[in-house]
Design a protein around this motif. Structure first.
Motif, PDB file in Angstrom:
ATOM      1  N   GLU A  54       0.826  -1.206   0.000  1.00 51.03           N
ATOM      2  CA  GLU A  54       0.000   0.000   0.000  1.00 51.03           C
ATOM      3  C   GLU A  54       0.864   1.261   0.000  1.00 51.03           C
ATOM      4  OE1 GLU A  54      -2.498  -0.564   3.394  1.00 51.03           O
ATOM      5  OE2 GLU A  54      -3.848  -1.939   2.339  1.00 51.03           O
ATOM      6  N   GLU A  55       1.953   1.254   0.765  1.00 50.47           N
ATOM      7  CA  GLU A  55       2.865   2.393   0.774  1.00 50.47           C
ATOM      8  C   GLU A  55       3.497   2.608  -0.598  1.00 50.47           C
ATOM      9  OE1 GLU A  55       5.709   1.637   3.847  1.00 50.47           O
ATOM     10  OE2 GLU A  55       4.242   1.893   5.455  1.00 50.47           O
ATOM     11  N   LEU A  56       3.883   1.522  -1.254  1.00 43.50           N
ATOM     12  CA  LEU A  56       4.476   1.629  -2.582  1.00 43.50           C
ATOM     13  C   LEU A  56       3.460   2.129  -3.609  1.00 43.50           C
ATOM     14  CD1 LEU A  56       6.674  -1.597  -2.696  1.00 43.50           C
ATOM     15  CD2 LEU A  56       7.461   0.769  -2.630  1.00 43.50           C
ATOM     16  N   GLU A  57       2.198   1.703  -3.473  1.00 40.00           N
ATOM     17  CA  GLU A  57       1.161   2.190  -4.388  1.00 40.00           C
ATOM     18  C   GLU A  57       0.946   3.690  -4.223  1.00 40.00           C
ATOM     19  OE1 GLU A  57      -2.157  -0.341  -3.451  1.00 40.00           O
ATOM     20  OE2 GLU A  57      -1.558  -1.858  -4.911  1.00 40.00           O
ATOM     21  N   ARG A  58       0.936   4.164  -2.965  1.00 46.43           N
ATOM     22  CA  ARG A  58       0.788   5.608  -2.731  1.00 46.43           C
ATOM     23  C   ARG A  58       1.966   6.379  -3.317  1.00 46.43           C
ATOM     24  NH1 ARG A  58      -1.287   3.799   2.277  1.00 46.43           N
ATOM     25  NH2 ARG A  58       0.717   4.080   3.290  1.00 46.43           N
ATOM     26  N   ALA A  59       3.160   5.849  -3.146  1.00 44.43           N
ATOM     27  CA  ALA A  59       4.350   6.511  -3.687  1.00 44.43           C
ATOM     28  C   ALA A  59       4.304   6.523  -5.214  1.00 44.43           C
ATOM     29  CB  ALA A  59       5.616   5.815  -3.199  1.00 44.43           C
ATOM     30  N   ALA A  60       3.833   5.439  -5.822  1.00 42.69           N
ATOM     31  CA  ALA A  60       3.736   5.383  -7.284  1.00 42.69           C
ATOM     32  C   ALA A  60       2.719   6.397  -7.800  1.00 42.69           C
ATOM     33  CB  ALA A  60       3.357   3.970  -7.731  1.00 42.69           C
ATOM     34  N   GLU A  61       1.594   6.542  -7.096  1.00 37.96           N
ATOM     35  CA  GLU A  61       0.589   7.530  -7.496  1.00 37.96           C
ATOM     36  C   GLU A  61       1.151   8.953  -7.395  1.00 37.96           C
ATOM     37  OE1 GLU A  61      -2.902   6.877  -5.147  1.00 37.96           O
ATOM     38  OE2 GLU A  61      -3.290   4.923  -6.042  1.00 37.96           O
ATOM     39  N   ALA A  62       1.859   9.229  -6.318  1.00 35.45           N
ATOM     40  CA  ALA A  62       2.458  10.561  -6.154  1.00 35.45           C
ATOM     41  C   ALA A  62       3.489  10.822  -7.245  1.00 35.45           C
ATOM     42  CB  ALA A  62       3.096  10.680  -4.772  1.00 35.45           C
ATOM     43  N   ASN A  63       4.282   9.818  -7.583  1.00 34.36           N
ATOM     44  CA  ASN A  63       5.280   9.979  -8.644  1.00 34.36           C
ATOM     45  C   ASN A  63       4.619  10.172  -9.997  1.00 34.36           C
ATOM     46  OD1 ASN A  63       7.462   9.847  -6.933  1.00 34.36           O
ATOM     47  ND2 ASN A  63       7.757   7.647  -7.208  1.00 34.36           N
ATOM     48  N   ALA A  64       3.499   9.500 -10.238  1.00 28.96           N
ATOM     49  CA  ALA A  64       2.780   9.659 -11.503  1.00 28.96           C
ATOM     50  C   ALA A  64       2.240  11.081 -11.633  1.00 28.96           C
ATOM     51  CB  ALA A  64       1.649   8.639 -11.601  1.00 28.96           C
ATOM     52  N   GLU A  65       1.717  11.632 -10.549  1.00 34.08           N
ATOM     53  CA  GLU A  65       1.219  13.012 -10.571  1.00 34.08           C
ATOM     54  C   GLU A  65       2.365  13.995 -10.821  1.00 34.08           C
ATOM     55  OE1 GLU A  65      -0.879  13.734  -6.954  1.00 34.08           O
ATOM     56  OE2 GLU A  65      -2.399  12.213  -7.381  1.00 34.08           O
ATOM     57  N   LEU A  66       3.473  13.779 -10.160  1.00 31.82           N
ATOM     58  CA  LEU A  66       4.633  14.647 -10.351  1.00 31.82           C
ATOM     59  C   LEU A  66       5.155  14.554 -11.777  1.00 31.82           C
ATOM     60  CD1 LEU A  66       6.685  16.572  -9.068  1.00 31.82           C
ATOM     61  CD2 LEU A  66       8.025  14.570  -8.422  1.00 31.82           C
ATOM     62  N   LEU A  67       5.181  13.359 -12.330  1.00 32.75           N
ATOM     63  CA  LEU A  67       5.645  13.173 -13.705  1.00 32.75           C
ATOM     64  C   LEU A  67       4.723  13.886 -14.687  1.00 32.75           C
ATOM     65  CD1 LEU A  67       7.661  11.827 -15.591  1.00 32.75           C
ATOM     66  CD2 LEU A  67       6.168   9.828 -15.641  1.00 32.75           C
ATOM     67  N   ALA A  68       3.415  13.829 -14.452  1.00 31.69           N
ATOM     68  CA  ALA A  68       2.471  14.533 -15.328  1.00 31.69           C
ATOM     69  C   ALA A  68       2.702  16.041 -15.255  1.00 31.69           C
ATOM     70  CB  ALA A  68       1.042  14.182 -14.934  1.00 31.69           C
ATOM     71  N   THR A  69       2.944  16.569 -14.072  1.00 30.24           N
ATOM     72  CA  THR A  69       3.211  17.999 -13.904  1.00 30.24           C
ATOM     73  C   THR A  69       4.484  18.403 -14.631  1.00 30.24           C
ATOM     74  OG1 THR A  69       2.133  17.924 -11.747  1.00 30.24           O
ATOM     75  CG2 THR A  69       3.549  19.817 -12.187  1.00 30.24           C
ATOM     76  N   VAL A  70       5.515  17.617 -14.490  1.00 34.55           N
ATOM     77  CA  VAL A  70       6.792  17.908 -15.154  1.00 34.55           C
ATOM     78  C   VAL A  70       6.618  17.831 -16.669  1.00 34.55           C
ATOM     79  CG1 VAL A  70       9.143  17.021 -15.520  1.00 34.55           C
ATOM     80  CG2 VAL A  70       8.220  17.219 -13.203  1.00 34.55           C
ATOM     81  N   HIS A  71       5.856  16.853 -17.138  1.00 31.60           N
ATOM     82  CA  HIS A  71       5.619  16.715 -18.577  1.00 31.60           C
ATOM     83  C   HIS A  71       4.919  17.949 -19.132  1.00 31.60           C
ATOM     84  CE1 HIS A  71       5.005  14.716 -22.373  1.00 31.60           C
ATOM     85  NE2 HIS A  71       3.703  14.919 -22.301  1.00 31.60           N
ATOM     86  N   LEU A  72       3.909  18.446 -18.423  1.00 32.71           N
ATOM     87  CA  LEU A  72       3.215  19.657 -18.864  1.00 32.71           C
ATOM     88  C   LEU A  72       4.146  20.863 -18.874  1.00 32.71           C
ATOM     89  CD1 LEU A  72      -0.227  19.263 -17.064  1.00 32.71           C
ATOM     90  CD2 LEU A  72       0.249  19.073 -19.516  1.00 32.71           C
ATOM     91  N   GLU A  73       5.001  20.968 -17.895  1.00 35.05           N
ATOM     92  CA  GLU A  73       5.951  22.080 -17.825  1.00 35.05           C
ATOM     93  C   GLU A  73       6.937  22.024 -18.989  1.00 35.05           C
ATOM     94  OE1 GLU A  73       7.496  25.583 -16.298  1.00 35.05           O
ATOM     95  OE2 GLU A  73       5.661  24.526 -15.736  1.00 35.05           O
ATOM     96  N   VAL A  74       7.403  20.826 -19.317  1.00 35.24           N
ATOM     97  CA  VAL A  74       8.334  20.670 -20.436  1.00 35.24           C
ATOM     98  C   VAL A  74       7.642  21.038 -21.744  1.00 35.24           C
ATOM     99  CG1 VAL A  74       9.625  18.960 -21.789  1.00 35.24           C
ATOM    100  CG2 VAL A  74       9.827  18.997 -19.304  1.00 35.24           C
ATOM    101  N   GLN A  75       6.401  20.618 -21.908  1.00 35.89           N
ATOM    102  CA  GLN A  75       5.658  20.989 -23.120  1.00 35.89           C
ATOM    103  C   GLN A  75       5.495  22.505 -23.220  1.00 35.89           C
ATOM    104  OE1 GLN A  75       1.958  18.838 -22.970  1.00 35.89           O
ATOM    105  NE2 GLN A  75       2.721  17.247 -24.360  1.00 35.89           N
ATOM    106  N   ARG A  76       5.190  23.134 -22.099  1.00 40.57           N
ATOM    107  CA  ARG A  76       5.027  24.580 -22.098  1.00 40.57           C
ATOM    108  C   ARG A  76       6.331  25.273 -22.488  1.00 40.57           C
ATOM    109  NH1 ARG A  76       5.952  28.941 -19.227  1.00 40.57           N
ATOM    110  NH2 ARG A  76       6.981  27.870 -17.526  1.00 40.57           N
TER     111      ARG A  76
END
Length: 94
Positions: A54-76
């Protein structure tokens, strides 16, 4: 001496499960050369593994959100700048 050791260890292998059965109320699920293994230990291990998953799943979700944010910033940053940044010509009039 060897016979004494055999008697001691075999007695130990019999006394441990008997003591656990009388005092704690449950018998071991396995007896090996390493000793007795109780069901309680395996259920605690499963609960601990579930907690870690469960801890690893929460960490993976947080990393996925961060990756999406970084991807949008790079596109911008890759988009061409829409506004004109060149300086207007200065008419000195002289």
């Amino acid at each position: 001496m060897e016979v004494a050791l055999i008697v001691f260890y075999s007695g130990l292998l019999l006394i441990t499960p008997a003591f656990a059965g009388l005092v704690r109320g449950h018998l071991p699920i396995e007896i090996s050369a390493r000793g007795a293994k109780f069901a309680e230990e395996t259920s605690q291990s499963a609960a601990l593994n579930k907690q870690r998953i469960e801890e690893l799943e929460r960490a993976a979700e947080a990393n996925a959100e961060l990756l999406a944010t970084v991807h949008l910033e790079v596109q911008r940053l890759r988009e061409p700048n829409q506004r004109d940044t060149t300086q207007p010509g200065v008419d000195s009039g002289r």
